[in-house]
Design an enzyme around this catalytic site. Structure first.
Site, PDB file in Angstrom:
ATOM      1  CG  ASP A  49      -1.357   1.915   3.539  1.00 14.35           C
ATOM      2  OD1 ASP A  49      -0.582   1.316   4.290  1.00 14.35           O
ATOM      3  OD2 ASP A  49      -2.324   1.370   2.967  1.00 14.35           O
ATOM      4  CE  LYS A  71       2.523  -3.214   1.372  1.00 16.48           C
ATOM      5  NZ  LYS A  71       1.801  -2.883   2.616  1.00 16.48           N
ATOM      6  CG  MET A 185      -1.678  -0.405  -7.289  1.00 15.91           C
ATOM      7  SD  MET A 185      -1.712  -1.765  -6.109  1.00 15.91           S
ATOM      8  CE  MET A 185      -3.309  -2.517  -6.495  1.00 15.91           C
TER       9      MET A 185
END
Length: 261
Positions: A49, A71, A185
C-alpha cells in the site's frame, strides 16, 4: 537481514503459492511484529500500500520484487478488483506473495475482502496482525486510547461513513455514549465529522487532536478543541492521512507527551 534467532521456530513456513496479508503498523519499522519481519525476509514479491514506509520496505529480502498497489483519496489509484486478481495470479505462479498493508489488515482496510477472494480462488493465505494507527499512532503522540481516569471504552470510526449514502452515522448515539471517538480517513470529511458531533450536542470545548505521519520522524500533532478542529487543521496544513481523536483522552497528552521521543 534481521536475525530473529529462536523466534523463527515459532513462525509458520511461508510456502510458495501462498499469500500472507500482513500489517506493517503505523509507519515506524520498530513497531513491526516479528512475524511481519519474517514475512518480509521470505517473500518473493511484495504488493504494498501507499502507507507502507520505505523504511519498512527496506527490510525485504534483496531479491524480492515490489509492486505498488496504493489507494489514495482524490488521486489515481489501483482498483481493488485488480489488486485481488494480481494476488491470485502471483500465487498461481508459485510465488510467496506478501500483501503488505498499513496498520492492521482487518482494521478499516480491504484485508477481509482480499482474504475472502483468495479463499474462493483456492489460494492458501495467512494473516499477520499489525499495530493499528488508532492505537500506535495515538500512543506515539502521547495520547492513550484508554485510561481509568477518563474512559471505559472507545469508538473507532472510518471517516468514509460521514459522507456515505445509506450508511449514516448515528451521531446522537455516539455523543450520548460519552466515549472518545477515533476517526480513520477523516481529513477529507472533517467538516462533516465536526458538524455531526456538534449538532448532536457534543461540547465545542471537547479536546480534539489530529496526528499526521504518526510514529515517523516528521510526525505532526495538532491539539485543539472540537469547535476549532476544522479551522486549526486547515491552518496547520497537516499531511494526510491523519488519525483524529475527539474526547477526554486527548487531554492526557499534556502529561504524557514529554515522555514520548
Amino acid at each position: 537481514m534481521i536475525d530473529l534467532g529462536p523466534l523463527r521456530q515459532h513462525m509458520p513456513t511461508f510456502e510458495p503459492g501462498t499469500v500472507w496479508l500482513v500489517g506493517s503498523g503505523p509507519g515506524d519499522p520498530a513497531l513491526l511484529t516479528a512475524a511481519a519481519i519474517h514475512a518480509l525476509q521470505c517473500a518473493d514479491v511484495i504488493v504494498h500500500d501507499a502507507l507502507v514506509s520505505e523504511a519498512v520496505l527496506a527490510l525485504a529480502a534483496p531479491g524480492a520484487a515490489r509492486e505498488f498497489a496504493g489507494k489514495r483519496g482524490g488521486r489515481p489509484s489501483a482498483l481493488q478488483p485488480d489488486i485481488t486478481r494480481r494476488l491470485i495470479e502471483l500465487a498461481r505462479e508459485g510465488r510467496r506473495v506478501l500483501r503488505l498493508k498499513g496498520g492492521d489488515p482487518f482494521v478499516f482496510g480491504r484485508g477481509v475482502e482480499e482474504a475472502m477472494a483468495l479463499g474462493e480462488a483456492g489460494i492458501a493465505f495467512h494473516v499477520v496482525s499489525g499495530i493499528t494507527a488508532g492505537i500506535g499512532g495515538l500512543a506515539s503522540a502521547g495520547i492513550p486510547l484508554t485510561s481509568r481516569m477518563t474512559n471505559h471504552g472507545v469508538i473507532f470510526l472510518t471517516g468514509h461513513l460521514a459522507s456515505a449514502e445509506g450508511m449514516a452515522i448515528d451521531w446522537k448515539a455516539i455523543v450520548d455514549s460519552r466515549l472518545p471517538v477515533v476517526f480513520y480517513m477523516a481529513m477529507a470529511v472533517l467538516q462533516e465529522i465536526a458538524g455531526g458531533l456538534l449538532g448532536a450536542g457534543m461540547a465545542p470545548l471537547t479536546p480534539a487532536a489530529a496526528v499526521a505521519r504518526a510514529s515517523l520522524p516528521d510526525q505532526q500533532v495538532l491539539v485543539t478543541t472540537l469547535g476549532r478542529l476544522v479551522e486549526d487543521v486547515q491552518r496547520a496544513n497537516l499531511a494526510t492521512p491523519a488519525i483524529v481523536a475527539v474526547g477526554s483522552i486527548v487531554s492526557l497528552r499534556s502529561v504524557l507527551a514529554p515522555s514520548v521521543p
